[in-house]
Design an enzyme around this catalytic site. Structure first.
Site, mmCIF file in Angstrom:
data_model
loop_
_atom_site.group_PDB
_atom_site.id
_atom_site.type_symbol
_atom_site.label_atom_id
_atom_site.label_comp_id
_atom_site.label_asym_id
_atom_site.label_seq_id
_atom_site.Cartn_x
_atom_site.Cartn_y
_atom_site.Cartn_z
ATOM 1 N N SER A 12 0.877 -1.180 0.092
ATOM 2 C CA SER A 12 0.020 -0.113 0.153
ATOM 3 C C SER A 12 0.999 1.300 0.062
ATOM 4 O O SER A 12 2.019 1.307 0.282
ATOM 5 C CB SER A 12 -0.942 0.015 1.179
ATOM 6 O OG SER A 12 -0.092 -0.211 2.288
ATOM 7 N N GLU A 14 0.935 5.981 0.862
ATOM 8 C CA GLU A 14 0.366 6.825 1.624
ATOM 9 C C GLU A 14 0.701 8.024 0.694
ATOM 10 O O GLU A 14 1.729 8.450 0.310
ATOM 11 C CB GLU A 14 1.160 6.860 2.935
ATOM 12 C CG GLU A 14 0.647 8.173 3.757
ATOM 13 C CD GLU A 14 1.458 8.414 4.990
ATOM 14 O OE1 GLU A 14 1.170 7.540 5.979
ATOM 15 O OE2 GLU A 14 2.162 9.412 5.462
ATOM 16 N N THR A 45 -3.219 11.261 4.449
ATOM 17 C CA THR A 45 -2.987 11.920 5.852
ATOM 18 C C THR A 45 -4.219 13.024 6.208
ATOM 19 O O THR A 45 -4.745 13.355 5.284
ATOM 20 C CB THR A 45 -1.451 12.388 6.000
ATOM 21 O OG1 THR A 45 -1.217 13.539 4.997
ATOM 22 C CG2 THR A 45 -0.584 11.342 5.502
ATOM 23 N N TYR A 46 -3.888 13.354 7.570
ATOM 24 C CA TYR A 46 -4.861 14.139 8.072
ATOM 25 C C TYR A 46 -4.009 15.300 9.007
ATOM 26 O O TYR A 46 -3.337 14.830 10.052
ATOM 27 C CB TYR A 46 -5.748 13.489 8.965
ATOM 28 C CG TYR A 46 -6.858 14.094 9.507
ATOM 29 C CD1 TYR A 46 -8.113 14.203 8.627
ATOM 30 C CD2 TYR A 46 -6.904 14.468 11.002
ATOM 31 C CE1 TYR A 46 -9.366 14.577 9.196
ATOM 32 C CE2 TYR A 46 -8.127 15.039 11.336
ATOM 33 C CZ TYR A 46 -9.250 14.823 10.542
ATOM 34 O OH TYR A 46 -10.618 15.714 10.919
ATOM 35 N N ARG A 103 -3.545 9.217 17.138
ATOM 36 C CA ARG A 103 -3.690 10.271 17.918
ATOM 37 C C ARG A 103 -3.668 11.868 17.455
ATOM 38 O O ARG A 103 -4.448 12.672 17.256
ATOM 39 C CB ARG A 103 -2.677 10.304 19.186
ATOM 40 C CG ARG A 103 -3.011 11.531 20.267
ATOM 41 C CD ARG A 103 -1.782 11.523 21.237
ATOM 42 N NE ARG A 103 -0.724 12.317 20.553
ATOM 43 C CZ ARG A 103 0.485 12.554 21.142
ATOM 44 N NH1 ARG A 103 0.600 12.466 22.511
ATOM 45 N NH2 ARG A 103 1.592 12.908 20.440
ATOM 46 N N GLY A 104 -2.426 11.815 16.550
ATOM 47 C CA GLY A 104 -2.291 13.346 15.894
ATOM 48 C C GLY A 104 -1.344 13.979 16.712
ATOM 49 O O GLY A 104 -1.269 13.875 17.857
ATOM 50 N N ASP A 105 -0.865 15.034 16.307
ATOM 51 C CA ASP A 105 -0.017 16.114 16.779
ATOM 52 C C ASP A 105 -1.010 17.503 17.351
ATOM 53 O O ASP A 105 -2.088 17.663 16.813
ATOM 54 C CB ASP A 105 0.983 16.683 15.874
ATOM 55 C CG ASP A 105 1.954 15.590 15.659
ATOM 56 O OD1 ASP A 105 2.223 14.855 16.640
ATOM 57 O OD2 ASP A 105 2.458 15.526 14.352
ATOM 58 N N TYR A 143 5.754 1.545 16.537
ATOM 59 C CA TYR A 143 7.005 2.476 16.428
ATOM 60 C C TYR A 143 8.198 1.421 16.783
ATOM 61 O O TYR A 143 8.498 1.379 18.244
ATOM 62 C CB TYR A 143 6.998 3.562 17.458
ATOM 63 C CG TYR A 143 6.085 4.557 17.006
ATOM 64 C CD1 TYR A 143 6.209 5.522 16.340
ATOM 65 C CD2 TYR A 143 4.793 4.501 17.621
ATOM 66 C CE1 TYR A 143 5.510 6.427 15.954
ATOM 67 C CE2 TYR A 143 3.680 5.400 17.225
ATOM 68 C CZ TYR A 143 4.080 6.542 16.325
ATOM 69 O OH TYR A 143 3.219 7.365 15.956
ATOM 70 N N PHE A 214 13.011 15.192 9.251
ATOM 71 C CA PHE A 214 11.633 14.524 9.631
ATOM 72 C C PHE A 214 12.162 13.476 10.679
ATOM 73 O O PHE A 214 11.727 13.379 11.692
ATOM 74 C CB PHE A 214 11.289 13.654 8.288
ATOM 75 C CG PHE A 214 10.626 14.336 7.444
ATOM 76 C CD1 PHE A 214 9.986 15.724 7.699
ATOM 77 C CD2 PHE A 214 10.088 13.738 6.202
ATOM 78 C CE1 PHE A 214 9.105 16.021 6.684
ATOM 79 C CE2 PHE A 214 9.471 14.380 5.317
ATOM 80 C CZ PHE A 214 8.997 15.791 5.600
ATOM 81 N N HIS A 264 4.378 -0.682 3.326
ATOM 82 C CA HIS A 264 3.274 0.560 3.270
ATOM 83 C C HIS A 264 4.220 1.660 2.785
ATOM 84 O O HIS A 264 5.272 1.908 3.903
ATOM 85 C CB HIS A 264 2.640 0.787 4.722
ATOM 86 C CG HIS A 264 1.653 1.910 4.507
ATOM 87 N ND1 HIS A 264 0.551 1.912 3.658
ATOM 88 C CD2 HIS A 264 1.769 3.069 4.897
ATOM 89 C CE1 HIS A 264 0.150 3.151 3.593
ATOM 90 N NE2 HIS A 264 0.556 3.933 4.702
#
Length: 287
Positions: A12, A14, A45-46, A103-105, A143, A214, A264
Site C-alpha cells: 500500500s 500513503e 494523511t490528516y 492520536r495526531g499532533d 514504532y 523528519f 506501506h
C-alpha cells in the site's frame, strides 16, 4: 474484523493532501502512475487538529470517485465525539472500509491543553468500535524504535497494547532503516500476546536534508553509516538518490525475506521512487 489477516502480503501507499489546486492536479497524475502497479490501497494523511481536513476530504473523495480503495487517516486530538462521528459516517457512506486511527499532533496555538474529547489513539479506536462495530478495518501506528514522547520502549509497548485491546485490526510502523529494529519489535509484540499484522512503513530516500529533519522530529533513526554516506554526497542529488535507493531496496528485501505481512510506502506524493522499488522488488502488478 479479520479482513486481510493471515492472507497474501498487502502493498500500500500513503499520500498527503496538497495545499493548492495546482498541487492537486499534480497529485492526480502521480496517483495514476502509482495506481498502474495496483497497490492494495492509498492512505491519505490528516493534519494537526484537522488542519487539512477539507483537503483530506477532497483527496479521499477524488480517490473514491476513481474507484481506488482508500484508507483515510483520522487523528483525534482536538476533536469532539460528534465531529469524529460525522466524519466516520461520511466515510462509511462512501463505502470506505479501512481507517488509519491516530492520536495526531497538537495543532499550534492550542497550548498545553489537549482540547476535544480524545487524548489517545486507543480512545479513538474504542469510539469507532462502539459507534460503528466492525464496519472498518482499523490500522494504528507502531514504532519499532519507540515513539519519542513515550519515554521508553516499555511505555511505548504498553501504549500499543492499549490500541490493540481497544480493537485495532492491524498496524503500520513508523519508517526505519534497520530491519532488526522491526523484527525485534514484532518478536516483543508476539511475546506480549499481540498477534496482529504489523506492516513496515517504508520511506524512500531522495532528499537527505528533508529526511534528516523528519527523522530528528519523529525519532526514526538513520544509521550512522547511512548518514555519513548521504552527508558525503553534499548537493549531488543523483548520488543521494542512487545510494538511498539501494539502502531502501536492500531493507525491503530483508523484510520480505523475513515474511512481513506487506509494505506501506510513504510516497511524499512522488511516484518515481516507489515505482522503481516496486519493479525491482518484483511486487505484484495487475494482470
Amino acid at each position: 474484523m479479520s479482513t486481510d489477516t493471515h492472507r497474501l502480503p498487502i502493498y500500500s501507499v500513503e499520500l498527503f493532501p496538497p495545499k493548492t489546486a495546482e498541487g492537486m492536479e499534480k497529485l492526480k497524475r502521480e496517483i495514476a502512475r502509482i495506481n498502474s502497479v495496483g497497490p492494495r490501497y492509498f492512505s491519505v494523511t490528516y493534519g494537526a487538529g484537522g488542519s487539512t481536513r477539507e483537503r483530506t476530504f477532497e483527496t479521499v473523495d477524488w480517490l473514491c470517485g476513481q474507484g481506488i480503495d482508500t484508507a483515510p487517516h483520522l487523528a483525534c486530538i482536538g476533536s469532539t465525539r460528534d465531529e469524529v462521528r460525522d466524519i466516520l459516517t461520511r466515510y462509511r457512506d462512501q463505502g470506505i472500509r479501512r481507517l488509519v486511527a491516530l492520536r495526531g499532533d497538537m495543532p499550534s496555538g492550542m497550548g498545553g491543553g489537549h482540547g476535544g474529547d480524545f487524548r489517545y489513539a486507543n480512545e479513538l479506536v474504542s469510539f469507532v468500535r462502539a459507534e460503528f462495530g466492525e464496519t472498518f478495518f482499523i490500522e494504528v501506528a507502531a514504532y519499532p524504535e519507540y515513539h519519542p514522547q513515550s519515554g521508553s520502549p516499555a511505555r511505548d509497548l504498553a501504549n500499543f497494547k492499549r490500541k490493540v485491546a481497544a480493537g485495532a485490526d492491524g498496524a503500520i510502523t513508523q519508517y526505519f532503516y534497520n530491519a532488526d529494529a522491526y523484527f525485534g519489535f514484532v518478536e516483543t509484540c508476539l511475546r506480549a500476546g499481540l498477534d496482529l499484522p504489523i506492516v513496515p512503513g517504508i520511506m524512500p530516500i531522495s532528499n537527505y536534508t528533508q529526511l534528516a529533519r523528519f527523522s530528528d522530529a519523529c525519532g526514526a533513526e538513520i544509521p550512522r553509516w547511512v548518514r555519513r554516506r548521504l552527508e558525503g554526497y553534499g548537493d549531488d542529488v543523483e548520488s543521494i538518490r542512487a545510494f538511498g535507493h539501494e539502502v531502501v531496496l536492500n531493507l525491503c528485501r530483508q523484510l520480505i525475506d523475513g515474511g512481513v505481512p506487506g509494505l506501506h510506502f510513504y510516497t511524499m506524493n512522488q511516484s518515481k521512487p516507489v515505482l522503481r522499488l516496486w519493479e525491482e522488488l518484483g511486487l505484484p502488478t495487475p494482470g
